[in-house]
Design an enzyme around this catalytic site. Structure first.
Site, short mmCIF file in Angstrom:
data_model
loop_
_atom_site.label_atom_id
_atom_site.label_comp_id
_atom_site.label_asym_id
_atom_site.label_seq_id
_atom_site.Cartn_x
_atom_site.Cartn_y
_atom_site.Cartn_z
CB SER A 121 91.58 73.21 68.61
OG SER A 121 91.40 74.57 68.89
N1 SAH Z 1 89.37 78.05 66.25
C1 SAH Z 1 90.71 78.09 65.70
C2 SAH Z 1 91.80 77.95 66.75
C3 SAH Z 1 91.92 79.16 67.51
S1 SAH Z 1 93.50 79.58 68.13
C4 SAH Z 1 90.94 77.06 64.63
O1 SAH Z 1 90.04 76.28 64.33
O2 SAH Z 1 92.04 77.06 64.06
C5 SAH Z 1 92.93 80.99 69.01
C6 SAH Z 1 92.68 82.20 68.16
O3 SAH Z 1 92.04 83.16 68.99
C7 SAH Z 1 93.97 82.87 67.69
O4 SAH Z 1 93.94 83.02 66.30
C8 SAH Z 1 93.98 84.20 68.41
O5 SAH Z 1 94.54 85.25 67.66
C9 SAH Z 1 92.50 84.43 68.63
N2 SAH Z 1 92.17 85.38 69.68
C10 SAH Z 1 92.76 85.56 70.90
N3 SAH Z 1 92.15 86.55 71.57
C11 SAH Z 1 91.14 87.02 70.76
C12 SAH Z 1 90.16 88.05 70.89
N4 SAH Z 1 90.07 88.82 71.99
N5 SAH Z 1 89.30 88.24 69.88
C13 SAH Z 1 89.37 87.48 68.74
N6 SAH Z 1 90.27 86.50 68.57
C14 SAH Z 1 91.16 86.27 69.56
#
Ligand code: SAH
Length: 221
Positions: A71
């Site tokens: 993000s």
């Molecule tokens: N917080 C992260 C950015 C997240 S990007 C950072 O600091 O880098 C969003 C993430 O959510 C991705 O890695 C994706 O695989 C994950 N994601 C999507 N759906 C999900 C689910 N149902 N459970 C767990 N993770 C999930």
């Protein structure tokens, strides 16, 4: 809490670029100095691909592999600020570990972070960063985060960093009375960052601002 971490061994990129990022966050209305200090000292370049490390302190989202993105620092700061606005939190659940950056920022501001990621390769990489940086108050799990992590809850705070269409009931159920959840709601076209608060008698929601996250996907990968 882990506010005495020393990240200076992992290579300081120019202090000037970091200061510029903090100035940008201030301009955008992030005022909590503790959060700004943490963002200033956390080595974001460790969490992005080496080829993009020189852009790590720009206020922009960046690719982190597996079709996902880290993000934008403003969003990390803003979500953290909303989560902590009513005082310190004991335990926080993060849904969507991704690179691990948001978890490491939070780990310096709350006692314990529990983070859940559905892509195992992504989670392994994040876990190696926690180790590299010596962060010990983050627990991680490979699971569908839409189900939360009930065994460790209920939580004072929940931060969802992928976007569901509606607030998962399981997550509301794992929020403490007095707890706060920040979650981007909507589809790829338009999402809104929503603050969910739970009192003894009700659950209230407040729309904060427009955002853009990858979708919350169910199941593990
Ligand atoms: N917080 C992260 C950015 C997240 S990007 C950072 O600091 O880098 C969003 C993430 O959510 C991705 O890695 C994706 O695989 C994950 N994601 C999507 N759906 C999900 C689910 N149902 N459970 C767990 N993770 C999930």
């Amino acid at each position: 809490m882990n506010s005495d971490l020393d990240f200076s061994g992992v290579g300081m990129t120019s202090q000037r670029t970091r200061n510029r990022l903090i100035e940008r966050l201030l301009e955008q209305g992030v005022t909590d100095t503790r959060i700004l200090e943490v963002i200033k000292s956390t080595p974001r370049h460790v969490f992005v691909d080496e080829a993009l490390a020189h852009r790590a302190y720009e206020d922009t989202a960046l690719p982190i592999g597996f079709n996902q993105t880290i993000s934008q620092p403003y969003i990390v700061a803003r979500m953290t600020e909303v989560l902590l606005a009513e005082g310190p939190l004991e335990n926080v659940l993060e849904v969507g570990t991704g690179s691990g950056y948001q978890a490491v920022v939070l780990a310096q501001l709350v006692s314990k972070v529990f983070t859940v990621e559905r892509i195992s390769g992504m989670l392994d990489r994040a876990a190696s960063k926690f180790k590299l940086l010596g962060v010990r108050n983050i627990s991680h799990r490979h699971a569908d985060g839409g189900m939360g992590w009930p065994e460790q809850g209920p939580y004072d705070g929940i931060i969802v960093t992928a976007s569901p269409m509606r607030i998962p009931e399981e997550l509301i159920a794992q929020l403490n009375v007095g707890g706060r959840m920040v979650v981007p709601l909507g589809n790829g076209q338009g999402q809104e960052l929503v603050l969910v608060t739970r009192t003894a008698s009700e659950v209230t929601t407040e729309v904060l601002e427009r955002v853009k996250f990858v979708p919350l996907v169910s199941g593990k990968a």
